[in-house]
Design an enzyme around this catalytic site. Structure first.
Site, PDB file in Angstrom:
ATOM      1  N   GLU A  50      70.481 -41.053  19.712  1.00  0.00           N
ATOM      2  CA  GLU A  50      71.444 -40.072  19.204  1.00  0.00           C
ATOM      3  C   GLU A  50      70.731 -38.778  18.833  1.00  0.00           C
ATOM      4  OE1 GLU A  50      73.722 -40.852  15.600  1.00  0.00           O
ATOM      5  OE2 GLU A  50      75.110 -39.227  16.115  1.00  0.00           O
ATOM      6  N   GLU A  75      66.522 -35.943  14.781  1.00  0.00           N
ATOM      7  CA  GLU A  75      67.106 -34.985  13.822  1.00  0.00           C
ATOM      8  C   GLU A  75      65.995 -34.053  13.335  1.00  0.00           C
ATOM      9  OE1 GLU A  75      68.998 -32.927  11.948  1.00  0.00           O
ATOM     10  OE2 GLU A  75      70.633 -34.239  12.501  1.00  0.00           O
ATOM     11  N   ASN A 102      62.580 -31.577  17.622  1.00  0.00           N
ATOM     12  CA  ASN A 102      63.532 -30.860  18.453  1.00  0.00           C
ATOM     13  C   ASN A 102      63.939 -31.750  19.632  1.00  0.00           C
ATOM     14  OD1 ASN A 102      64.929 -28.731  19.703  1.00  0.00           O
ATOM     15  ND2 ASN A 102      63.070 -28.091  20.784  1.00  0.00           N
ATOM     16  N   ASP A 125      75.923 -28.699  16.438  1.00  0.00           N
ATOM     17  CA  ASP A 125      76.282 -27.441  15.777  1.00  0.00           C
ATOM     18  C   ASP A 125      77.094 -26.577  16.748  1.00  0.00           C
ATOM     19  OD1 ASP A 125      74.930 -27.943  13.308  1.00  0.00           O
ATOM     20  OD2 ASP A 125      73.044 -27.595  14.347  1.00  0.00           O
ATOM     21  N   LYS A 129      80.410 -18.400  16.385  1.00  0.00           N
ATOM     22  CA  LYS A 129      80.499 -16.932  16.466  1.00  0.00           C
ATOM     23  C   LYS A 129      79.991 -16.486  17.830  1.00  0.00           C
ATOM     24  CE  LYS A 129      80.043 -15.964  11.596  1.00  0.00           C
ATOM     25  NZ  LYS A 129      79.046 -15.827  10.545  1.00  0.00           N
ATOM     26  N   ASP A 161      84.518 -31.106  17.616  1.00  0.00           N
ATOM     27  CA  ASP A 161      85.819 -30.686  17.087  1.00  0.00           C
ATOM     28  C   ASP A 161      86.037 -29.206  17.419  1.00  0.00           C
ATOM     29  OD1 ASP A 161      83.816 -29.722  15.460  1.00  0.00           O
ATOM     30  OD2 ASP A 161      85.005 -29.854  13.616  1.00  0.00           O
TER      31      ASP A 161
END
Ligand SMILES: C[S@@+](CC[C@H](N)C(=O)[O-])C[C@H]1O[C@@H](n2cnc3c(N)ncnc32)[C@H](O)[C@@H]1O
Length: 221
Positions: A50, A75, A102, A125, A129, A161
């Protein structure tokens, strides 16, 4: 990290954290640093990885309910990794390892080619924007790197989402020659191995649709 997380890190890292040989950056992985999964997990078993495991809700739950499978959480958020280890210890999970690095470099340099049975990217993430969208993880370059790590017939599963990012993911992976859609219609069904995380709850509460995608890694030529 909080004091509790610092303590958890000191106590639990020797059991759970894979030390990656670094390049220049603190979260980099040095090329040529590939692990032997058989040695790390002490057996040969399917491997699920993951990316961006956050606080570890999805991967700890999966590792706990599927002891016959090996799991790797990638992570860069240290406090999240500490919380993941605390969850893993509470659930008495032994088939999970964590790496603070990374993710694309882990796929390229730490994991042997074609060693991953499933790669999960849940709620990356969104960088919503306009001036930030180029920071998103899901790019054609990422698709190539993921295709290198996943075995033939393996799966790439994603969820977000953020509608516009979901469309970008689908466009990138539809165009990637190594992958084929593993769903019919517009979106995949919710993957039932994916538990509700804080990020999903937040997105749903804000009225956003949750989009799942699943792609099969085609046979290498
Ligand atoms: C929006 S959070 C979602 C966390 C979790 N999947 C969930 O659903 O709760 C995205 C996570 O990806 C991690 N992340 C972002 N870029 C990364 C990278 N290049 N390598 C590893 N992790 C990364 C972040 O630190 C963050 O914890």
């Amino acid at each position: 990290m909080t004091d509790g997380q610092e303590r958890a890190w000191a106590d639990l890292a020797p059991r759970y954290v894979l030390e990656a040989p670094r390049d220049d950056a603190a979260t980099s992985v040095r090329p040529g640093a590939a692990i032997d999964p058989g040695k790390v997990w002490g057996r040969r078993a399917p491997l699920i990885v993951e990316i961006g495991s956050g606080q570890g809700h999805a991967i700890v739950s999966a590792a706990s309910s599927r002891p016959e499978v090996d799991f790797l959480a990638i992570e860069v958020f240290t406090a999240g990794l500490a919380r993941t280890m605390m969850g893993a210890e509470r659930a008495a999970v032994d088939n999970l390892r964590l790496v603070e690095a990374n993710a694309p470099e882990v796929l390229q340099h730490l994991l042997p080619a074609a060693s991953v049975d499933e790669l999960w990217v849940f709620f990356p993430d969104p960088w919503h924007k306009n001036k930030h969208t180029k920071r998103r993880l899901l790019t054609p370059e990422f698709a190539t790197i993921a295709a290198g790590a996943i075995r033939d017939g393996g799966m790439l599963r994603l969820a977000t989402d953020w509608e516009q990012y979901a469309r970008q993911m689908r466009e990138v992976l539809d165009d990637a020659p190594e992958f084929a859609r593993a769903f019919e219609g517009e979106w995949a069904d919710r993957f039932d191995g994916r538990v509700l995380t804080a990020f999903e709850r937040k997105g749903a509460r804000a009225g956003r649709d949750i989009r799942d995608l699943a792609y099969l890694r085609k046979e290498r030529g």
